[in-house]
Each structure stands twice: as C-alpha cells, then as structure tokens.
Design an enzyme around this catalytic site. Structure first.
Site, PDB file in Angstrom:
ATOM      1  N   GLY A 118      85.047  54.771  49.280  1.00  0.00           N
ATOM      2  CA  GLY A 118      84.067  54.760  48.193  1.00  0.00           C
ATOM      3  C   GLY A 118      84.000  53.399  47.530  1.00  0.00           C
ATOM      4  O   GLY A 118      82.933  52.779  47.425  1.00  0.00           O
ATOM      5  N   LYS A 119      85.155  52.914  47.107  1.00  0.00           N
ATOM      6  CA  LYS A 119      85.143  51.642  46.378  1.00  0.00           C
ATOM      7  C   LYS A 119      84.956  50.463  47.331  1.00  0.00           C
ATOM      8  O   LYS A 119      84.341  49.456  46.965  1.00  0.00           O
ATOM      9  CB  LYS A 119      86.417  51.519  45.547  1.00  0.00           C
ATOM     10  CG  LYS A 119      86.400  52.554  44.406  1.00  0.00           C
ATOM     11  CD  LYS A 119      87.650  52.608  43.598  1.00  0.00           C
ATOM     12  CE  LYS A 119      87.523  53.617  42.467  1.00  0.00           C
ATOM     13  NZ  LYS A 119      88.192  54.897  42.699  1.00  0.00           N
ATOM     14  N   ARG A 142      93.605  58.294  57.915  1.00  0.00           N
ATOM     15  CA  ARG A 142      92.626  58.041  56.849  1.00  0.00           C
ATOM     16  C   ARG A 142      91.870  56.735  57.089  1.00  0.00           C
ATOM     17  O   ARG A 142      90.728  56.571  56.661  1.00  0.00           O
ATOM     18  CB  ARG A 142      93.309  58.014  55.486  1.00  0.00           C
ATOM     19  CG  ARG A 142      93.746  59.399  55.009  1.00  0.00           C
ATOM     20  CD  ARG A 142      94.525  59.352  53.712  1.00  0.00           C
ATOM     21  NE  ARG A 142      93.813  58.782  52.587  1.00  0.00           N
ATOM     22  CZ  ARG A 142      92.928  59.435  51.825  1.00  0.00           C
ATOM     23  NH1 ARG A 142      92.670  60.695  52.069  1.00  0.00           N
ATOM     24  NH2 ARG A 142      92.336  58.840  50.824  1.00  0.00           N
ATOM     25  N   CYS A 235      92.572  58.212  39.253  1.00  0.00           N
ATOM     26  CA  CYS A 235      91.658  59.286  38.852  1.00  0.00           C
ATOM     27  C   CYS A 235      92.485  60.381  38.189  1.00  0.00           C
ATOM     28  O   CYS A 235      92.308  61.559  38.476  1.00  0.00           O
ATOM     29  CB  CYS A 235      90.859  59.806  40.042  1.00  0.00           C
ATOM     30  SG  CYS A 235      91.863  60.584  41.304  1.00  0.00           S
TER      31      CYS A 235
END
Ligand code: SAM
Length: 472
Positions: A118-119, A142, A235
């Site tokens: 995402g980032k 991953r 998060c």
C-alpha cells in the site's frame, strides 16, 4: 482505551459499530485524480490529507449472468481499472504516512516493511518514476504479494528486496534520503475490519511488539543519510507501540529530531502523557515530552479510516554516514544475442525501445536497473529493477511488468476496449476473444489503460494475462 480516552471513549467505541470505509488511492503514474473521478463507476469522497485519496462507496455487487457482465456494481477490487493499476485500495488513514514522509522525485527511498505494498505504491507515485525506491519485505511469501502489486502499479525505478533490516543496515548505512518503517504491530486499527485481527489480538502482544519495533527502528535509523527523514508508522492505538517506541528511540538517538508535519483536518496530536509513567528516565528528560505531540494520530471516530500513528523524524545534517557510499550496481555487459532479441522485439512491436540503459540479465530475466541502485550482490531480492521480460533462446518474451508500465500509444498493435465489454472479462480469465487487426503481440487495454499482453492470430486475440492473476 477507556482509561486513556476518558470523555472521548464513547465516540471511539461507537466507531466500531460503523461500517469501515474503503479507501482508494489513484495511481498518478497513470492517471490524474480529476480524470479518474470522471471515469470512475464509484462514488468518491476526497481524503483531506491525500490529494489522490478517496473514500469509495463500495457496495459489493455481482455479475448476474457470468460472461455477459456489464460491470456496474462490481466491487472496486474486481474492476478492470484495478487490474490496469489505476488505483490501490487502501485505508484512508494509512495514506497519511506516505504523505507525511513526502518522498520526492529523484530521491533514494527505502520502504523497510513494504508488503503488501500500500505505502510502497504510494511512494512510487509521489516519486513520479524518478530516483530509486527499494521496497523490502522480510517474509518471502508476502514479498510476492508486494511484487504483484508493484508490477500492476507500473513503476520503473523500483527494486524489491527480501531482507532483514539488520542486513540492509550493514550494507546501506547512511544511503537513503527517506526511510519508511511501517512497523509490524498489534494491529488495533484492524479490529473493526478484520475478524482475524480480533482473534489474534491479546494484551500480551503489545509489549512484544514494542520491543520488536524498537529493534527494527534501530536498523532503520542507520539507513538514513545525515539530514534525511525517517517515518515511523503503526496501525495500532496502544501508546507503548506509538509514543512509547518513539520516546525510547529519541532518548537513545539525540541525532534525531521529531518533526511536526503540516497540519491537516483529521490529524490529532501524539499523546505523551499516556506513556509518561512507562518510559524509564522520563523525569530526567522533561524536554522530550512536549515534542511527542508533534506525532500524528488518526482516530476512527474523528477522521475517515481505521486509525494510524505516524512520527516523522529527521536526522541531524552534521552526522556521519559511517558506512561510506555503497557501490552503484554496474551490470555486466549484456550478451549480444540477448540485447538483439530485446531490440528485435521492440522494433517489431513497439514505437519505442522503452529502456536502453543499465540493462541487466539475472538468470534469463532482463531488467532495467534504476540509476542509483546499489550493488545487491549477496542480498536476497525478487526484482532488482523494472522487469522487462525473459530471454528464451534467441527470443525475447515480454513481461506483464513491461505491459503495465507502458502507455498504450507505445504499442504497434492494440485492443482497446471499453470497461463494460465482455471481451475484457474473457481476457482477464485467460480466454481468447475476437479481435480484428494485424497479427502479433498487442497491448490489451481498458479505456486506454493497458491490462497486459495478448497475441493476435487470424483476428483472434489469445490472452497472455499471467496465469496466477486470472479470474475463475
Ligand atoms: N507497509 C505495508 C503496506 O502499506 O502495505 C504494510 C506493512 S505491515 C504493517 C508490516 C510488515 O512488517 C509485514 O509485511 C511484516 O511481514 C513485516 N515484518 C514482520 N516482522 C518484521 C521484522 N522483524 N523486520 C522487518 N519487517 C517485519
């Protein structure tokens, strides 16, 4: 949280009963946010801190008659614009971390814990294809998800490594202008969205996470050049993993200063008072505490998204880069036959030769290495740069990554289809479809944005969409 938040707690608690919002970030490497809003079949509301970010009204829908689907009502993650890399679905709160790091075109940037990407995709867009982005993920499995997402994004200046932060710090000390550590954490910001996160959470997790974060942050700090930036993000809401990790780090690293990023609607300050009792030496360092209000908290009851914590740290400009500069990777000269095969492919199928410099053969894969890429020899990596394709004998076979980083007008042959055409679904399933035009390799596109390669023979397009990505 009840004890910490006091009067605010009922609003925080109530936010867990609200439906989580889906965030969507537009890929500015391919399309402007304004243009995307014109063509998007979803309702989009802007995210205050991210010019390319939106909250999407993502009501799941299905195709009523498979194969003849008109695509309206298809969830955002299944739309062909997603397959073309026009956007990434990301929690709006998570978009704040990259905006605060503010990577610039031409910089050397490291995303130290990057999967699923995402980032990293956000960083790639802000760098606009210039400079070097190393996206690293410690876990091999991953890292493949990361590679898939970055491939779809269409960045040309990205290397993907699969390394420990420690090994990277040993090799590339003081090398990066900007480092992002989106740390593994207890994930309290995932509780609303994810049943798995709710099952896995336990109070005992927090202490272990904060120790691990401190260890990774040590390595991250070494990687930053004097005067460079380090963004630390989680998060989670637990103060031990947020203000606590940053306070311990600042105590041990006087060469770093906590910066106050430009304020945005929805940004709340860090809460130093929540950790005052937990950090040894607190009373001796009164000056440290007010600084922690410069960190940013995003709360699910105050702003769009699931919640985040971000601290922007700057390394003092007069520090020493003790490791010296790593050598830039000088690739061995390409075998003549391999270069010829690549150039022949470009001559036959493209209007341009998309990459001519720093070409490197790794096994049978041909790459264009980013200009500043340091020598990765001895480190684990998936892709050292833009993967162009594979050399098979005296033939060049183009990669999906090549298609997704090209503009449609660069291809000699195309099949450009509107988003609601059934041929698009056929293509994404790996099926053939009727397609008038010359025989040969062609870029298949949705509304002008490449989805991948196809091979046309006798007015039939054979899908070359990668098998692992095909839809059932
Ligand atoms: N930045 C990612 C994004 O935006 O999609 C999310 C990163 S996630 C919060 C944290 C990542 O840290 C995970 O991918 C995890 O595999 C990785 N990780 C776990 N332990 C680690 C360690 N000891 N060192 C570095 N990374 C680690």
């Amino acid at each position: 949280m009840a004890r910490l938040l006091g009067d605010e707690f009922p609003a925080f608690l109530a936010s867990f009963d609200a439906t989580p919002s889906t965030g969507l970030r537009v890929n500015t490497l391919k399309i402007t946010p304004e243009r995307f809003r014109e063509i998007a079949p979803f309702d989009l509301a802007p995210v205050p801190w991210c010019p390319a970010g939106f909250v999407v009204d993502d009501v799941p829908g299905t195709c009523e008659v498979p194969g003849t689907c008109r695509l309206s009502g298809v969830p955002a993650g299944k739309h062909p614009y997603h397959a073309a890399g026009l956007y990434y679905l990301q929690d709006p709160a998570a978009m704040a971390a990259t905006e605060i790091l503010a990577p610039q075109p031409g910089e050397r940037v490291l995303d130290l814990a990057a999967a699923p990407g995402g980032k990293a995709t956000h960083i790639a867009s802000l760098m606009a294809g210039e400079g070097l982005l190393i996206a690293n993920e410690i876990h091999h499995q991953r890292a493949w998800d990361l590679a898939e997402n970055l491939e779809r994004w269409g960045g040309r200046n990205i290397a993907i490594t699969v390394e420990t932060p420690e090994r990277l710090a040993e090799r590339f000390e003081g090398f990066f202008d900007a480092v992002l550590l989106d740390a593994p954490c207890s994930g309290e910001g995932m509780l609303r969205r994810s049943e798995a996160a709710r099952r896995e959470w336990a109070p005992e997790l927090i202490g272990g996470c904060s120790l691990r974060q401190s260890a990774i942050l040590e390595h991250a700090a070494r990687l930053v050049r004097p005067g460079g930036r380090l963004a630390y993000a989680t998060c989670t809401f637990a103060p031990e993993e947020d203000e606590g990790t940053v306070a311990r780090f600042l105590q041990d690293h006087p060469e770093f200063e906590l910066m106050a990023p430009p304020h945005q609607a929805g940004f709340a300050p860090g809460r130093p008072e929540w950790i005052a009792a937990d950090v040894p030496g607190n009373s001796e360092l009164p000056g440290t505490w007010p600084d922690l209000t410069r960190a940013v908290r995003l709360w699910p009851h105050l702003a769009p998204g699931e919640g985040h914590f971000i601290a922007l740290l700057r390394k003092c400009a007069t520090g020493t880069a003790s490791g010296g500069w790593p050598r830039v990777w000088r690739p061995a000269r390409l075998p003549r036959a391999a270069e010829q095969a690549y150039r022949d492919f470009c001559m036959d199928n493209l209007m341009v030769v998309p990459a001519t410099e720093r070409l490197a053969l790794v096994g049978s894969y041909l790459y264009a290495l980013p200009p500043d890429l340091p020598d990765l020899t001895g480190l684990r990596f998936l892709h050292p740069g833009w993967w162009l394709g594979a050399i098979k004998g005296n033939r060049f076979e183009p990669s999906h990554a090549l298609a997704l980083a090209l503009r449609l007008e660069y291809a000699c042959r195309t099949a450009n289809l509107a988003a609601d055409r059934p041929e698009i679904l056929a293509y994404l399933r790996g099926e053939t479809f009727p397609s008038p035009g010359d025989d040969g390799w062609a870029l298949v596109a949705v509304d002008g944005y490449p989805l991948g390669w196809g091979k046309r023979v006798g007015r039939v397009m054979k899908s070359k969409y990668p098998k692992g990505l095909r839809r059932g």
